[in-house]
Motif scaffolding. Structure first.
Motif, PDB file in Angstrom:
ATOM      1  N   MET A 103       0.745  -1.114  -0.084  1.00  0.00           N
ATOM      2  CA  MET A 103      -0.027   0.124   0.053  1.00  0.00           C
ATOM      3  C   MET A 103       0.820   1.202   0.019  1.00  0.00           C
ATOM      4  O   MET A 103       2.012   1.286   0.822  1.00  0.00           O
ATOM      5  CB  MET A 103      -0.835   0.002   1.167  1.00  0.00           C
ATOM      6  N   ILE A 104       0.337   2.419  -0.673  1.00  0.00           N
ATOM      7  CA  ILE A 104       1.067   3.654  -0.519  1.00  0.00           C
ATOM      8  C   ILE A 104       0.023   4.530  -0.087  1.00  0.00           C
ATOM      9  O   ILE A 104      -1.224   4.268  -0.038  1.00  0.00           O
ATOM     10  CB  ILE A 104       1.333   4.152  -2.010  1.00  0.00           C
ATOM     11  N   VAL A 105       0.341   5.733   0.288  1.00  0.00           N
ATOM     12  CA  VAL A 105      -0.465   6.934   0.575  1.00  0.00           C
ATOM     13  C   VAL A 105      -0.488   7.930  -0.338  1.00  0.00           C
ATOM     14  O   VAL A 105       0.797   8.309  -0.549  1.00  0.00           O
ATOM     15  CB  VAL A 105      -0.254   7.206   2.204  1.00  0.00           C
ATOM     16  N   ILE A 106      -1.647   8.437  -0.727  1.00  0.00           N
ATOM     17  CA  ILE A 106      -1.633   9.768  -1.592  1.00  0.00           C
ATOM     18  C   ILE A 106      -2.639  10.740  -1.022  1.00  0.00           C
ATOM     19  O   ILE A 106      -3.274  10.375   0.131  1.00  0.00           O
ATOM     20  CB  ILE A 106      -2.356   9.272  -3.206  1.00  0.00           C
ATOM     21  N   GLU A 107      -2.461  11.886  -1.278  1.00  0.00           N
ATOM     22  CA  GLU A 107      -3.118  12.870  -0.810  1.00  0.00           C
ATOM     23  C   GLU A 107      -4.274  13.100  -1.933  1.00  0.00           C
ATOM     24  O   GLU A 107      -4.041  13.578  -2.904  1.00  0.00           O
ATOM     25  CB  GLU A 107      -2.301  14.205  -0.377  1.00  0.00           C
ATOM     26  N   LEU A 108      -5.619  12.661  -1.475  1.00  0.00           N
ATOM     27  CA  LEU A 108      -6.767  13.013  -2.499  1.00  0.00           C
ATOM     28  C   LEU A 108      -7.704  14.118  -1.884  1.00  0.00           C
ATOM     29  O   LEU A 108      -8.115  14.250  -0.928  1.00  0.00           O
ATOM     30  CB  LEU A 108      -7.526  11.901  -2.262  1.00  0.00           C
ATOM     31  N   ASN A 109      -7.403  15.300  -2.571  1.00  0.00           N
ATOM     32  CA  ASN A 109      -8.286  16.377  -2.466  1.00  0.00           C
ATOM     33  C   ASN A 109      -8.169  16.775  -1.147  1.00  0.00           C
ATOM     34  O   ASN A 109      -9.112  17.290  -0.219  1.00  0.00           O
ATOM     35  CB  ASN A 109      -9.963  16.144  -2.712  1.00  0.00           C
ATOM     36  N   GLY A 110      -6.809  16.747  -0.512  1.00  0.00           N
ATOM     37  CA  GLY A 110      -6.409  17.308   0.871  1.00  0.00           C
ATOM     38  C   GLY A 110      -6.702  16.382   2.041  1.00  0.00           C
ATOM     39  O   GLY A 110      -6.001  16.623   3.066  1.00  0.00           O
ATOM     40  N   GLU A 111      -7.034  15.085   1.748  1.00  0.00           N
ATOM     41  CA  GLU A 111      -7.103  13.944   2.750  1.00  0.00           C
ATOM     42  C   GLU A 111      -6.167  12.876   2.312  1.00  0.00           C
ATOM     43  O   GLU A 111      -6.345  12.386   1.118  1.00  0.00           O
ATOM     44  CB  GLU A 111      -8.536  13.604   2.796  1.00  0.00           C
ATOM     45  N   SER A 112      -5.587  12.333   3.379  1.00  0.00           N
ATOM     46  CA  SER A 112      -4.822  10.995   3.283  1.00  0.00           C
ATOM     47  C   SER A 112      -5.732   9.840   2.921  1.00  0.00           C
ATOM     48  O   SER A 112      -6.815   9.837   3.259  1.00  0.00           O
ATOM     49  CB  SER A 112      -3.836  10.468   4.251  1.00  0.00           C
ATOM     50  N   ARG A 113      -5.115   8.966   1.901  1.00  0.00           N
ATOM     51  CA  ARG A 113      -6.031   7.653   1.328  1.00  0.00           C
ATOM     52  C   ARG A 113      -4.736   6.748   1.099  1.00  0.00           C
ATOM     53  O   ARG A 113      -3.677   7.047   0.173  1.00  0.00           O
ATOM     54  CB  ARG A 113      -6.815   8.078   0.209  1.00  0.00           C
ATOM     55  N   SER A 114      -5.019   5.587   1.528  1.00  0.00           N
ATOM     56  CA  SER A 114      -4.401   4.463   1.064  1.00  0.00           C
ATOM     57  C   SER A 114      -4.885   3.747  -0.061  1.00  0.00           C
ATOM     58  O   SER A 114      -6.030   3.465  -0.318  1.00  0.00           O
ATOM     59  CB  SER A 114      -4.211   3.414   2.209  1.00  0.00           C
ATOM     60  N   VAL A 115      -3.854   3.482  -0.885  1.00  0.00           N
ATOM     61  CA  VAL A 115      -4.410   2.594  -2.100  1.00  0.00           C
ATOM     62  C   VAL A 115      -3.217   1.766  -2.537  1.00  0.00           C
ATOM     63  O   VAL A 115      -1.884   1.605  -1.985  1.00  0.00           O
ATOM     64  CB  VAL A 115      -4.355   3.614  -3.563  1.00  0.00           C
ATOM     65  N   GLU A 116      -3.661   0.738  -3.646  1.00  0.00           N
ATOM     66  CA  GLU A 116      -2.573  -0.511  -3.754  1.00  0.00           C
ATOM     67  C   GLU A 116      -1.603   0.077  -4.577  1.00  0.00           C
ATOM     68  O   GLU A 116      -1.665   1.277  -5.062  1.00  0.00           O
ATOM     69  CB  GLU A 116      -3.283  -1.305  -4.564  1.00  0.00           C
ATOM     70  N   LYS A 117      -0.229  -0.117  -4.559  1.00  0.00           N
ATOM     71  CA  LYS A 117       0.744   0.126  -4.929  1.00  0.00           C
ATOM     72  C   LYS A 117       0.609   0.351  -6.539  1.00  0.00           C
ATOM     73  O   LYS A 117       1.375   1.356  -7.060  1.00  0.00           O
ATOM     74  CB  LYS A 117       2.003  -0.610  -4.730  1.00  0.00           C
ATOM     75  N   ASP A 118       0.107  -0.538  -7.237  1.00  0.00           N
ATOM     76  CA  ASP A 118      -0.052  -0.301  -8.608  1.00  0.00           C
ATOM     77  C   ASP A 118      -1.453   0.252  -8.829  1.00  0.00           C
ATOM     78  O   ASP A 118      -1.908  -0.017 -10.445  1.00  0.00           O
ATOM     79  CB  ASP A 118      -0.073  -1.768  -9.293  1.00  0.00           C
ATOM     80  N   HIS A 119      -2.003   0.877  -8.074  1.00  0.00           N
ATOM     81  CA  HIS A 119      -3.337   1.593  -8.200  1.00  0.00           C
ATOM     82  C   HIS A 119      -3.270   2.760  -9.582  1.00  0.00           C
ATOM     83  O   HIS A 119      -2.267   3.612  -9.574  1.00  0.00           O
ATOM     84  CB  HIS A 119      -3.859   2.303  -7.176  1.00  0.00           C
TER      85      HIS A 119
END
Length: 67
Positions: free
Chosen positions: A1-17
């Motif tokens: 899993m990696i963490v992205i910032e989606l519209n200002g909020e942290s969100r975990s997604v799969e590495k190959d998302h």
């Protein structure tokens, strides 16, 4: 899993998302959207192939008609 910032909020997604995977997960398929990753617009034609990296800042904007 990696963490992205989606519209200002942290969100975990799969590495190959991909952008396409994110849109599906958000139930935003078939809507008028603009997607930017790290302030650069990702063309719709690249949504299936553009993969996220840890720490990416992602902005999803929905077009709203009016007049």
């Amino acid at each position: 899993m990696i963490v992205i910032e989606l519209n200002g909020e942290s969100r975990s997604v799969e590495k190959d998302h991909s952008v396409h995977d994110l849109i599906n997960a958000l139930s935003l398929t078939n809507q008028a959207l603009a997607i930017a990753v790290n302030r650069e617009v990702v063309p719709r034609a690249q949504w299936a192939t553009h993969r996220f990296s840890d720490g990416d800042k992602v902005d999803v904007v929905r077009a709203i008609g009016g007049g």
